[in-house]
Design a protein around this motif. Structure first.
Motif, PDB file in Angstrom:
ATOM      1  N   PRO A   1       0.845  -1.200   0.000  1.00 38.99           N
ATOM      2  CA  PRO A   1       0.000   0.000   0.000  1.00 38.99           C
ATOM      3  C   PRO A   1       0.881   1.251   0.000  1.00 38.99           C
ATOM      4  N   SER A   2       0.520   2.239  -0.826  1.00 34.96           N
ATOM      5  CA  SER A   2       1.434   3.360  -1.018  1.00 34.96           C
ATOM      6  C   SER A   2       1.524   4.218   0.234  1.00 34.96           C
ATOM      7  N   GLY A   3       2.692   4.766   0.451  1.00 35.68           N
ATOM      8  CA  GLY A   3       2.918   5.595   1.626  1.00 35.68           C
ATOM      9  C   GLY A   3       4.402   5.759   1.854  1.00 35.68           C
ATOM     10  N   VAL A   4       4.736   6.486   2.918  1.00 30.55           N
ATOM     11  CA  VAL A   4       6.136   6.780   3.200  1.00 30.55           C
ATOM     12  C   VAL A   4       6.950   5.499   3.383  1.00 30.55           C
ATOM     13  N   TYR A   5       6.381   4.542   4.158  1.00 29.66           N
ATOM     14  CA  TYR A   5       7.156   3.344   4.484  1.00 29.66           C
ATOM     15  C   TYR A   5       7.412   2.479   3.265  1.00 29.66           C
ATOM     16  N   THR A   6       6.411   2.420   2.368  1.00 31.40           N
ATOM     17  CA  THR A   6       6.577   1.620   1.164  1.00 31.40           C
ATOM     18  C   THR A   6       7.739   2.124   0.319  1.00 31.40           C
ATOM     19  N   VAL A   7       7.827   3.447   0.180  1.00 37.89           N
ATOM     20  CA  VAL A   7       8.931   4.006  -0.606  1.00 37.89           C
ATOM     21  C   VAL A   7      10.259   3.612   0.026  1.00 37.89           C
ATOM     22  N   MET A   8      10.313   3.714   1.360  1.00 39.03           N
ATOM     23  CA  MET A   8      11.567   3.352   2.048  1.00 39.03           C
ATOM     24  C   MET A   8      11.927   1.899   1.771  1.00 39.03           C
ATOM     25  N   ILE A   9      10.918   1.005   1.877  1.00 38.05           N
ATOM     26  CA  ILE A   9      11.199  -0.419   1.669  1.00 38.05           C
ATOM     27  C   ILE A   9      11.635  -0.671   0.226  1.00 38.05           C
ATOM     28  N   ALA A  10      10.928  -0.036  -0.727  1.00 37.10           N
ATOM     29  CA  ALA A  10      11.271  -0.250  -2.134  1.00 37.10           C
ATOM     30  C   ALA A  10      12.704   0.202  -2.410  1.00 37.10           C
ATOM     31  N   LEU A  11      13.079   1.348  -1.848  1.00 37.27           N
ATOM     32  CA  LEU A  11      14.434   1.850  -2.077  1.00 37.27           C
ATOM     33  C   LEU A  11      15.467   0.930  -1.425  1.00 37.27           C
ATOM     34  N   ALA A  12      15.152   0.494  -0.198  1.00 38.47           N
ATOM     35  CA  ALA A  12      16.104  -0.370   0.504  1.00 38.47           C
ATOM     36  C   ALA A  12      16.257  -1.697  -0.225  1.00 38.47           C
ATOM     37  N   ALA A  13      15.142  -2.206  -0.788  1.00 38.15           N
ATOM     38  CA  ALA A  13      15.174  -3.523  -1.422  1.00 38.15           C
ATOM     39  C   ALA A  13      16.100  -3.564  -2.628  1.00 38.15           C
ATOM     40  N   VAL A  14      16.281  -2.433  -3.314  1.00 36.34           N
ATOM     41  CA  VAL A  14      17.185  -2.467  -4.464  1.00 36.34           C
ATOM     42  C   VAL A  14      18.585  -1.967  -4.125  1.00 36.34           C
ATOM     43  N   ASN A  15      18.777  -1.427  -2.924  1.00 36.94           N
ATOM     44  CA  ASN A  15      20.079  -0.819  -2.638  1.00 36.94           C
ATOM     45  C   ASN A  15      20.941  -1.569  -1.635  1.00 36.94           C
ATOM     46  N   TRP A  16      20.375  -2.597  -0.970  1.00 32.43           N
ATOM     47  CA  TRP A  16      21.171  -3.260   0.065  1.00 32.43           C
ATOM     48  C   TRP A  16      22.312  -4.068  -0.541  1.00 32.43           C
ATOM     49  N   THR A  17      22.182  -4.424  -1.839  1.00 33.89           N
ATOM     50  CA  THR A  17      23.143  -5.342  -2.436  1.00 33.89           C
ATOM     51  C   THR A  17      24.569  -4.786  -2.433  1.00 33.89           C
TER      52      THR A  17
END
Lengths: 299, 264
Positions: B125-141
């Motif tokens: 569901p869209s919101g502040v936390y979703t953006v954070m998770i989406a960004l983290a999911a592609v950048n942790w590597t």
């Protein structure tokens, strides 16, 4: 490559199935009767379990078929094959625009900085950092405004010949140019530390001669590799660039499919991305092997 | 170049603090729709002009800063935590665990990262936390790779052997002896990543997948006003410039950090 494809399809499939929103409802609208919805669902195969759907997809895939779009009913593979050349064309044009200024910027920032930091190398630093910091969608809109709407030199959007490709390609090339410049700088500064450069200097060769025959020639191999490997990041940029400029390529196709929940299309595009990525990696490895004999000796 | 790093940090902090205290700064209400001041060009009352609903763009840009900067920093922290954990475990144990974790990393990297972030922001569901998770999911590597390499060099060092000799378990060695050695590296990597993160955040909100309107995020402001680019360019130019300046400041900080610690 096959395990990779199976892994990617499985992950993408599960991710898609967990998406909220149901394609059947999107197709017939909220007011449709329960029977209609049921019929559409069984046509799409959406009423079976996820595992059976996945196995069905794999079976389809093994025949080289990607299914049909939920919305347009068009064959996905055909659409992808029609749109992919547009994206490749855009990407290659952008690469060509980015390559020469990028390499030159990187080259000049280091060979001069080698002596001491002066105005030019600082300027180059600022140019590369600056163009890395501009969001693609913003620079695209500004370019569109200046050249497409105010000066009316180039068409502001659409797909077509060389006049249409210039603006999106420049938009895509701006960040690519500076990342290329920074990579070139790293590579060149590594080469400058090698003993043969000291030898060349000791022989009394001119600075310009060392730069061209010793540094540039040796730097070209890794630079070409990096340009090749960067293909994936161009695909990233193309999602937004194609959306803004209405360029009929894979990036926009995927973006629209994601918004419409058009599962077969999304799956097809994800597969294409994975195949392209791994093919590019493979080709890069082979080319690298051909160009640099030292790689072969290590194996 | 170190001076430029400090200046950049100062600019970002100023933006952020102004944004947090914007409610008490007597700026104009960023949400208030005023029909008597539509599409006004920049003047003394509206520094950046107004948009097609008469909202003051200056206060919207200032108000939006805390979302863009906050999301960027928090998602960098989340990526660092995930990457640090994966990298430490992978580098310390090696062998099969390392293989599995690193093929996971390769797997994530085989997707175009923006598409992955888009997909994730649609699933949740869209919101502040979703953006954070989406960004983290592609950048942790990138954190995982860097930390793994570092751990592989320190796991053979004498202090690890010493810790094991006095009877420390694996968990204790990982948390008390190895993790602290990786913190600096993770912080440096976070600094390097910030510039790219804010641009991805802006791209997501440009595509309408970020924090939802009416919250004024910079990317959304560019996207929503781009139809007016010819008649009222300030609606697009100022929010875009805010993104660029912030990203430039983050990039300068990252550049300084990578030069100082020699990470490329």
């Amino acid at each position: 490559m096959i395990p990779l494809i199976i892994g990617i399809t499985l992950a993408a499939f599960l991710l898609l199935k967990s998406l909220p929103g149901e394609p059947a409802l999107n197709l017939v609208g909220v007011r449709a009767s329960a029977e209609q919805i049921k019929q559409i669902r069984s046509e799409l195969g959406d009423d079976k379990s996820v595992l059976i759907q996945y196995l069905g997809y794999i079976k389809l895939l093994s025949h080289g078929d990607l299914g049909r779009s939920y919305y347009t009913g068009r064959v996905v593979l055909k659409d992808i094959l029609a749109k992919f050349p547009n994206t490749v064309m855009l990407t290659i044009t952008a690469m060509m625009i980015a390559a020469i200024p990028g390499i030159l910027l990187g080259f000049f920032s280091i060979s001069i900085a080698q002596k001491k930091e002066n105005l030019l190398s600082r300027l180059i630093d600022w140019i590369t950092l600056g163009s890395l910091s501009i969001p693609v969608f913003w620079s695209g809109i500004i370019l569109m405004m200046i050249f497409g709407l105010t000066l009316k030199i180039l068409p502001p959007s659409g797909t077509g010949g060389i006049r249409y490709i210039i603006l999106p390609a420049i938009t895509l090339a701006i960040p690519a140019m500076s990342s290329l410049a920074r990579i070139t700088r790293t590579i060149v500064s590594d080469i400058l530390k090698k003993p043969f450069i000291i030898t060349a200097k000791a022989k009394g060769l001119k600075e310009s001669r060392i730069a061209v025959t010793h540094v540039l020639r040796n730097a070209m191999i890794p630079i070409v590799t990096v340009i090749g490997l960067d293909f994936g990041s161009y695909l990233n940029g193309s999602v937004i660039t194609e959306t803004i400029f209405g360029w009929d390529g894979i990036g926009r196709f995927t973006m629209e499919a994601i918004i419409m929940r058009d599962y077969p299309v999304i799956m097809g595009c994800v597969m294409l991305g994975a195949v392209v990525n791994s093919t590019v990696n493979l080709i890069t490895d082979i080319v690298y092997n051909l160009l640099d004999p030292r790689v072969r000796q290590d194996v | 170049m170190y001076k430029s790093g400090r200046i950049s940090l100062f600019i970002i902090c100023t933006f952020f603090i102004l944004s947090i205290f914007s409610p008490i700064l007597h700026l104009q209400d960023p949400y208030e729709i005023k029909l008597d001041s539509l599409n006004m060009s920049p003047d003394i009352n509206h520094f950046f002009g107004t948009d097609n609903k008469g909202r003051d763009i200056f206060s919207r840009v200032i108000y939006g800063a805390k979302f863009s900067i906050g999301i960027t920093i928090v998602s960098a922290v989340i990526s660092a935590i995930i990457g640090l954990s994966v990298g430490i475990i992978s580098g310390y144990f090696g062998g099969r665990i390392d293989n599995v974790l690193m093929s996971l990393v390769d797997f994530v990297l085989s997707f175009p990262s923006l598409l992955l972030a888009i997909a994730i922001s649609i699933v949740l569901p869209s919101g502040v936390y979703t953006v954070m998770i989406a960004l983290a999911a592609v950048n942790w590597t990138s954190f995982a790779r860097l930390i793994r390499g570092h751990v592989m060099t320190i796991r053979g060092m004498a202090f690890i052997d010493a810790a094991r000799a006095i009877g420390c378990g694996n968990l204790r060695i990982l948390i008390r002896h190895i993790a602290p050695q990786c913190v600096t590296l993770s912080l440096v990597m976070m600094g390097i990543k910030l510039g790219g993160l804010i641009l991805t955040e802006a791209a997501l909100s440009f595509l309408g997948l970020g924090v939802q309107p009416p919250t004024p995020t910079w990317g959304y402001m560019v996207s929503a006003n781009r139809a007016y680019i010819l008649t009222s360019p300030w609606m697009v130019i100022f929010p875009g410039a805010a993104i660029s300046i912030t990203a430039l400041c983050f990039n300068i900080i990252g550049e300084n950090l990578s030069k100082k610690y020699e990470i490329n």
